[in-house]
Design a protein around this motif. Sequence first.
Motif, short mmCIF file in Angstrom:
data_model
loop_
_atom_site.label_atom_id
_atom_site.label_comp_id
_atom_site.label_asym_id
_atom_site.label_seq_id
_atom_site.Cartn_x
_atom_site.Cartn_y
_atom_site.Cartn_z
N HIS A 284 0.82 -1.21 0.00
CA HIS A 284 0.00 0.00 0.00
C HIS A 284 0.85 1.25 0.00
N ASN A 292 -3.66 4.75 -6.15
CA ASN A 292 -4.51 4.52 -4.99
C ASN A 292 -5.97 4.82 -5.33
N VAL A 296 -9.16 2.21 -5.48
CA VAL A 296 -10.40 2.41 -4.73
C VAL A 296 -11.59 2.39 -5.69
N GLU A 300 -14.66 -0.32 -5.79
CA GLU A 300 -16.05 0.13 -5.63
C GLU A 300 -16.93 -0.41 -6.75
N ARG A 309 -12.14 -5.94 -0.66
CA ARG A 309 -11.53 -4.88 0.14
C ARG A 309 -11.11 -5.42 1.52
#
Length: 421
Positions: A284, A292, A296, A300, A309
């Motif tokens: 990360h 990043n 995300v 989603e 996740r």
Amino acid sequence: MCELLVGLPDVNVDGVGDWPGWLRIAITSRASRPLCPGCAGRVWGHGRVEVELVDLPCFGRRTRLVWSKQRRRCPNPNCGVVTFVESDDRIATERAGMTDRAGRWATFQVGHHGRAVSEVAADLGCDWHTVMDAVNHHGRPLIDDPNRIGKTVAVGLDEVLFCRSGKFKRRCWSTQVVDVARGQLLDIVPGRDAASCCRWFAAQPDEWVDGIVWATLDLSGSYRSVFDTMLPHAIQIADPFHVVKLANFVLDEVRRRVQNETLGHRGRKTDPLYRSRKLMTIAHERLDDESNLKLVGLLEAGDPRGEVRNAWHAKEVVRSIYAIDGPETAVEFVSQLGIDLQDDSCPPEIRRLGRTITKWRQQIAAWHQARFTNGPTEAVNNLIKRVKRVAFGITNWTNYRTRSLLYAGKPDWTILGINPR
Ligand SMILES: [Zn+2]
């Protein structure tokens, strides 16, 4: 001058001839007449035998040493010895097709430089078996040398593929025992089951076994039981790489399952989860802001229940084990992590990871005490693979063990009178 060039003790050089394949050097021994090995009486001459030995190349030419050996006869009718032929171990051991010095050189070429036996045989102009026999003969004292292993503080076990054999190319495994503090291969044991490794440890001297403080392993149950039985005093360390690898594997499993459940097929290059697979394996902290955001967004879009996740988060927490300072904190952290991951809200794969971490929590947290890893074992594994590749595969166990130990076992070459530097 010839004797100086040939450089063997107590021999007369009788002639040098240029043969089509090699230079032929004829010698006789200067040793005085021996007594009978049976009755210690006087013996008579009984003709000569010529023995042709492979020798080191001389001035860039392959060389044969032709030793005209004196045969002798014992006149004593009550003696068991009828005739015998002279021998001198400084020139060549009996029944070896090669001189002693050529044998030691060939052993060094194959053992230290990791050259192919066929290559060395071509240099000497002899048969493959002549060289391999010499390597086994001269290599054995180096491998069995009790000073080679010395004192070991940390030991590691790992499996390595030996060969594929039989009609169905069944895989035969071996286990390497490695000193992970010094990065030295100690021995190779046939099989990867607990019993054969236990036998090996049982055969070692007690004081050596008692001196081992740390034992590293990947998350393998059979090696754990080897350490439990044979080294109960040693502190086991689970290899960090394999722990993180397991977490990454679980993340992958969750991703593939969710992919299939949401879209009904395996990942395709436009599917968000499939596109996120590489971003998720990157640490990360190494993702820049753009990546990043992308990750995300992809999660989603492709992960409605948040399971991927969740798994990604679990992977990052497992990685963070190795950022902790202090062994006590680590034990607490790993134990709690194992319990947390088994929570009912987690996907089944994560719960399984939690159970594994709970089972191995002592071993995982032990890394913080000494920071030994199985890395040197993997490095040795690489050397053994090189030996196998250079040989285009080895199926003979003795040859495999000899060549691996000479290459990766750090033998003392001065035993053969060779300075490796
Ligand atoms: Zn005799």
